[in-house]
Design an enzyme around this catalytic site. Structure first.
Site: not given
Ligand code: PAF
Length: 274
Positions: A34, A145, A183
């Site tokens: 992020h 992404g 993740s």
């Protein structure tokens, strides 16, 4: 950084903003992946808006919405450090005001394969919330992404099909030093599972090497990938073009090789774009 919780406040502020707006929609539990989206948005735009909203409509009945990691305090700090201008953090009943809403339907074919097959209705929910967020934020550029390749493809299709004046920016997958794709779910892995999970990126690396050496046959590539991941519970390995159609032969600059598998009880996805 200003934190916004209501639609009214966001709309009032948005009316006053000028220049380019970079938008990064997230479900929180922010990690390096992020952060790299936010950094790209910061570099490209005058104003950066991030949203954190764990969207219930993209979870199916057997997926545990309440178990999704929430780290509001840490996320706020990260956004501040990344020089985000506005952080939108609405409650569920702010985003969904009634039970019988106008719904968005993801395209039948490309949203019901791969991730969509395993998670029916997931992409309807993703597109519904992303469209709501786009309408509120009205960004110039929105950052997603490549790790969620199918999501990225469907959002790009929605923007095209609904004529939304938004540029979708595709951002590279960010990996741990040992290759594991970042993740929010990695936190669920035990130390042992974390090691086992490295077979995923290893299988992608082996694939890159074999394509570089001239291998083009999808079946041969897939067989080798399954072999490298023989310790894992692989749900699928797929080789598709950018429209998410299965292809038998690798096409340069038009191929995505995707994996979904379970490591312990944690479901992980990864991919490479060739
Ligand atoms: O990728 C995510 O985090 C979510 O699917 C998104 C795009 C923020 C929509 O809820």
């Amino acid at each position: 950084m200003k934190i916004i919780n209501t639609i009214e406040e966001l709309q009032t502020i948005r009316k006053e903003l000028s220049g380019t707006i970079g938008f990064v929609p997230t479900m929180g539990a922010l990690h390096e992946g992020h952060i790299s989206l936010i950094k790209n948005a910061r570099e490209d735009n005058d104003i950066v808006i991030v949203s954190i909203f764990v969207n219930p409509t993209q979870f199916s009945v057997n997926e545990d919405l309440d178990k999704y990691p929430r780290r509001d305090a840490a996320d706020k700090k990260i956004c501040e450090l990344c020089k985000v201008d506005y952080l939108f953090m609405p409650e569920i009943n702010t985003m969904y005001k009634c039970d019988d809403e106008v719904l968005i339907k993801a395209p039948k074919i490309s949203s019901f394969i791969l991730e969509g097959e395993k998670r029916p209705g997931h992409y309807d929910g993703v597109l519904q919330v992303v469209l709501k967020l786009f309408n509120l934020v009205q960004p110039s550029n929105a950052y997603f992404g490549k790790k969620d390749a199918q999501q990225l493809s469907l959002i790009s299709q929605m923007v095209k099909n609904l004529f939304l004046p938004i540029n979708i920016v595709e951002c590279e997958i960010i990996r741990e030093q040992d290759g594991l794709a970042m993740s929010s779910r990695n936190v669920y892995l035990t130390q042992e599972e974390r090691k086992e999970a490295l077979a995923i990126s290893k299988s992608l690396n082996v694939t890159i090497v074999s394509i570089t050496k001239g291998q083009r046959d999808s079946k041969t590539i897939k067989d080798k990938m399954y072999e490298v991941m023989s310790n894992l519970d692989v749900e699928y390995v797929a080789i598709v073009n950018r429209d998410f159609e299965e292809i038998q032969t690798i096409e340069a600059k038009n191929t995505i090789i995707l994996i979904a598998c379970k490591v312990g009880t944690t479901r992980l996805i990864d991919n490479i774009w060739v």
